[in-house]
Design a protein around this motif. Structure first.
Motif, PDB file in Angstrom:
ATOM      1  N   ILE A 154     -72.577  -2.691 -13.104  1.00 43.53           N
ATOM      2  CA  ILE A 154     -73.431  -1.519 -13.864  1.00 43.53           C
ATOM      3  C   ILE A 154     -73.030  -1.028 -15.200  1.00 43.53           C
ATOM      4  N   LEU A 155     -71.702  -0.938 -15.363  1.00 47.38           N
ATOM      5  CA  LEU A 155     -71.155  -0.729 -16.921  1.00 47.38           C
ATOM      6  C   LEU A 155     -71.481  -1.662 -17.718  1.00 47.38           C
ATOM      7  N   ASP A 156     -71.187  -2.989 -17.400  1.00 50.36           N
ATOM      8  CA  ASP A 156     -71.457  -4.137 -18.409  1.00 50.36           C
ATOM      9  C   ASP A 156     -72.942  -3.944 -18.868  1.00 50.36           C
ATOM     10  N   ARG A 157     -73.839  -4.013 -17.985  1.00 49.26           N
ATOM     11  CA  ARG A 157     -75.225  -3.872 -18.052  1.00 49.26           C
ATOM     12  C   ARG A 157     -75.901  -2.835 -19.259  1.00 49.26           C
ATOM     13  N   LEU A 158     -75.175  -1.710 -18.829  1.00 49.07           N
ATOM     14  CA  LEU A 158     -75.431  -0.514 -19.664  1.00 49.07           C
ATOM     15  C   LEU A 158     -74.964  -0.593 -21.093  1.00 49.07           C
TER      16      LEU A 158
END
Ligand SMILES: Nc1ncnc2c1ncn2[C@@H]1O[C@H](COP(=O)(O)OP(=O)(O)OP(=O)(O)O)[C@@H](O)[C@H]1O
Ligand SMILES: [Mg+2]
Length: 852
Positions: free
Chosen positions: A500-504
């Motif tokens: 999730i952090l990568d996508r954000l």
């Protein structure tokens, strides 16, 4: 002195006693020491302030010593010379006070209220002293023969006091007084007589009478002259009256004429006032018009001021409108700029919205995962904790188990004994032992003496510990597996979060490229706020402009209205000025006609009109006519008469009359005096024979009184009286003695020896008699004396004196005493002798100081 009532308290032997006395004999009887003598002493003390037994030295000795209050009281009511008196004496032995009051019981007045005054007053009322009292009225106990022992002098003194009191003194005093008075009258009369004779011989009465006649003639002459003058004065006065009346009328005429002139002037002035009053309405109108003109002028100037003000206000309003409009333009421009910026910012927001949606979803997810991970971590921590607790418990169980086993091992022998005992417990007598194979005898010997309970507890504990260790081992295994499961789950969540952090991160990059920033929306909001405020200001300015425009319209309308009024007012003023001119013209014409200046008019208008001026004028005119008539009538009478001459003549006559009157008065006084003198002379001449007769009588009286004075000798007179009384007393005594003593004794009186007794004709001295004989003779003497002075002393008290008599003599004495009853006296005998007292009817018994 006749006793009436006696009240005694605490006096000598008396406690309290109340007695009433009546005429006739009363016997007071009682034993020795009963208080009988105290009654007589109380009467004597009441009268003279002195008793028998203690004399007169200390009156407080008479207070009953055993009384509680040490206060003695005597109230004694008695009669003397037909009047009743009340005596009160109070002796206070403690305070040493002796009060005495004497009252006239009928008049209810106090005659004396001090001891000395009371004593003096009593002496005056009674006319004798205490000494005479105890020799005549009262024969005290043991003093029965006192009179028998008396000398001639004592008898004389007694007779003098009892019978005559101070009569003799008074007679010789009276003679002296009378002689002095007669001598004085004689001398006065003699002197008057001598004077009369001298006066009468010094007067020539015929000459005086001639003088009187001449004076009376002169008086008459003066009277006739006076009458003549008074007649003349009358005529003169009437002439003077006429002249005075004429002059008065003349003066009145002059006054009336001047009054008439005044009234005429007043009538003229009032005419002018009336005319002026006629002009008053027109003058009033002029004043009104002038007032109106000045009013209009005031309004015109007000209009001008208001116009100026309105113009100023309008100018101000227009300036404010143009200023506001400039502000409005600027605001409009600002608003356009705001619109443009807001539009651009909104476009960016629109484009960023899908990306921002995803960011939001991912962010939500991320926070969900983080929450799950926190919970798992918490669970793991809790389970680890639990596991540590369980392992700890396991360790303590094992330690205890080890110790229990150690104890059992240490006491192995005893333990075995215990086990053997357990076995033996299950055997019956005769059973074979499964351990040793011997026969069980059915009883325990010394071998089994061990701590059974101790081993049973240890064994039970070992079993329980074993069981608990087993359960715990299983739980520990389960917990460890659960822990592993949770750790694995935690790892999986960690991986998901990284994705999730990568996508954000990728999404943030894209947004930045679009021009989006995190503050964009706030900026947009701020811009919209500012735009809204500007818009509001714009609207406010716009409405202000509208308001100002309205005000301008209103003021313009007002201006128009005012200008209309202004021109109307100007026209009105013109009209009124025209009218004023007309009115003033006709007013000055009228003034000219009456010959008034404006000042005259104003003065007359203010003045008052007296309604009856004309009436008064008519009256005055009529009066003038009337007086003129009177004057022409008087004129003929007073012609040639001068009032001053008349007045002078009148005064001369008046003076003459006054002089004559004075003269006549003097003559009349002289006549009066002369008449008086002659009358006096005649009266004195008539009085002379009467005086001579009076002188003769007074001379005779004087001679007689001188004779009486020289021949009246007190002692001789007294001796004569005493001899007469003694003779009477002795004769009576001897009558009694003849009865009582069978004629053996007879009493006589000699100048040298006093009373002597003739015993069967032989003279003996009285001292030689026996007690009984002396008592009999003394009582006979006392009774005779009492009879002789019956008219003077109305009481007779004898205290004892009968005890020494035998029964027969007692009876005889009683019989004689009873005869005394006819004397109308209060007679009281005191006796302790019952035999004697029973001879009498009225008896009072005293015991212990009280009446019983
Ligand atoms: N100051 C006093 N205080 C008290 N008692 C007194 C006083 N003086 C006298 N007495 C007593 O009062 C009593 C009465 O006296 P009182 O002389 O009146 O008696 P009486 O009746 O006359 O007796 P008698 O028959 O003996 O003459 C007596 O006992 C006397 O001693
Ligand atoms: Mg006595």
């Amino acid at each position: 002195m006749k006793p009436k009532k006696l009240y005694v308290r605490n006096f000598l032997g008396l406690k309290e006693i109340d007695l009433e006395f009546v005429d006739g004999i009363t016997v007071i009887e009682g034993p020795n020491g009963a208080g009988k003598s105290s009654i007589f002493e109380a009467i004597m003390f009441a009268l003279f302030g002195v008793g028998i037994r203690y004399g007169g030295r200390n009156p407080y000795d008479y207070v009953n010593a055993s009384s509680t209050d040490k206060e003695a009281r005597i109230e004694f009511l008695f009669e003397r010379g037909g009047k009743e008196y009340k005596l009160v004496r109070v002796l206070d032995a403690r305070r040493k006070s002796h009060l005495a009051v004497l009252k006239d019981e009928e008049a209810k007045i106090t005659l004396a209220s001090k001891v000395d005054q009371v004593n003096c007053e009593i002496r005056r009322i009674l006319g004798f002293s205490d000494d005479i009292f105890r020799r005549t009225v009262y024969l005290p106990q043991g003093e029965i023969d006192r009179f028998l022992k008396a000398t001639k002098g004592e008898i004389s003194e007694t007779v003098l006091q009892v019978l005559y009191g101070d009569v003799i003194e008074r007679i010789s005093e009276k003679i002296k007084e009378r002689l002095e008075s007669v001598s004085k009258d004689f001398a006065i009369l003699q002197e008057r007589y001598n004077l009369f004779i001298r006066e009468l011989s010094g007067v020539d009465i015929e000459n005086k009478k001639e003088e009187l006649r001449k004076l009376e003639e002169h008086g008459k002459e003066l009277e006739s002259r006076l009458n003549d003058l008074r007649e003349k004065e009358k005529i003169l006065l009437s002439a003077l009256q006429g002249v005075r009346e004429y002059l008065l009328k003349k003066r009145e005429l002059e006054e009336l004429r001047s009054l008439k002139a005044v009234l005429e002037r007043k009538a003229e002035a009032e005419e002018k006032i009336k005319k002026a009053r006629e002009l008053l309405p027109i003058y009033q109108r002029i004043l009104d018009l002038k007032g109106r003109v000045s009013q209009l002028e005031r309004r015109i100037s007000e209009f001008a001021t208001r116009k100026m003000n309105l113009e100023g206000s309008l100018k101000q309003l227009e300036e404010r409108i143009s200023e506001t409009r400039v502000k409005l333009m600027a605001l409009l421009e600002e608003l356009h700029t705001f619109e443009k910026t807001i539009e651009e910012k909104k476009k960016i927001v629109e484009m960023s919205r899908p990306l921002l949606g995803e960011v939001n979803v991912l962010t939500d997810r991320m926070s969900g995962i983080k929450l799950q991970m926190r919970k798992i971590e918490e669970e793991i921590r809790r389970r680890e904790e639990d596991l540590r607790g369980k392992m700890e418990e396991m360790r303590s169980i094992e330690e205890r188990l080890e110790r229990v086993r150690e104890i059992l091992e240490k006491n192995e022998e005893d333990f075995l004994k215990y086990l053997a005992r357990q076995v033996a417990m299950r055997l019956k007598e005769g059973d074979t032992c499964p351990v040793c194979g011997g026969t069980f005898k059915g009883k325990f010997d010394e071998f089994f003496k061990i701590e059974v309970e101790f081993y049973e507890n240890l064994m039970r504990e070992e079993r329980e510990l074993e069981k608990r260790r087993e359960v715990l081992e299983k739980t520990l295994k389960d917990r460890e597996e659960e822990l592993k499961r949770h750790e694995k789950e935690l790892e999986e969540r960690g991986q998901e979060l990284e994705g999730i952090l990568d996508r954000l991160e990728g999404l943030q990059k894209e947004l930045k490229e679009l021009g989006y920033s995190s503050t964009l929306e706030d900026e947009l909001k701020d811009l919209e706020d500012r735009r809204r405020k500007k818009q509001e200001e714009y609207q406010r300015l716009q409405s202000e402009v509208t308001q100002l425009e309205k005000e301008i319209t209103y003021l313009s309308a007002e201006m128009g209205e005012m200008e209309r009024n202004f021109s109307e007012t100007l026209a009105e003023r013109e009209e009124i000025l025209r009218k004023l001119f007309e009115e003033e013209k006709s007013f000055s014409r009228a003034l000219m006609n009456w010959g008034f200046s404006l000042e005259d008019f104003l003065k007359f208008v203010e003045m008052k009109i007296d309604e009856d001026t004309n009436l008064k004028l008519a009256e005055v005119t009529a009066r003038i006519e009337h007086i003129k008539d009177d004057l022409s009538r008087l004129e003929s009478q007073v012609q040639g008469l001068d009032p001053d001459t008349l007045q002078r003549r009148h005064e001369e006559i008046k003076r003459e009359i006054e002089w004559l009157e004075e003269e006549r008065k003097k003559v009349m006084q002289e006549v009066g005096k002369m008449k008086q003198l002659i009358e006096n002379f005649e009266a004195k001449r008539k009085e002379v024979p009467t005086m001579e007769k009076q002188l003769e009588q007074l001379g005779k009286q004087r001679k007689l009184l001188e004779l009486a004075k020289n021949s009246f000798k007190k002692d001789e007179f007294l001796s004569f009286c005493t001899a007469k009384i003694l003779k009477k007393i002795l004769s009576r005594t001897n009558q009694y003695l003849a009865v009582m003593m069978d004629g053996r004794f007879c009493l006589e009186f000699t100048e040298e020896k006093g009373f002597v007794v003739l015993d069967n004709g032989i003279q003996r001295r009285a001292e030689g008699l026996s007690g009984g004989e002396r008592a009999l003779i003394s009582i006979a003497l006392a009774i005779s004396f009492a009879e002789a002075i019956a008219g003077r002393l109305e009481a007779f008290f004898i205290d004892e004196g009968f005890s020494s008599l035998d029964s027969e003599n007692k009876r005889k004495i009683a019989a004689i005493l009873k005869e005394l009853e006819k004397l109308n006296k209060v007679i009281i005998f005191v006796t302790h002798d019952r035999e004697f007292s029973e001879e009498f009817e009225r008896r009072v018994r005293i015991v212990g100081g009280r009446k019983v």
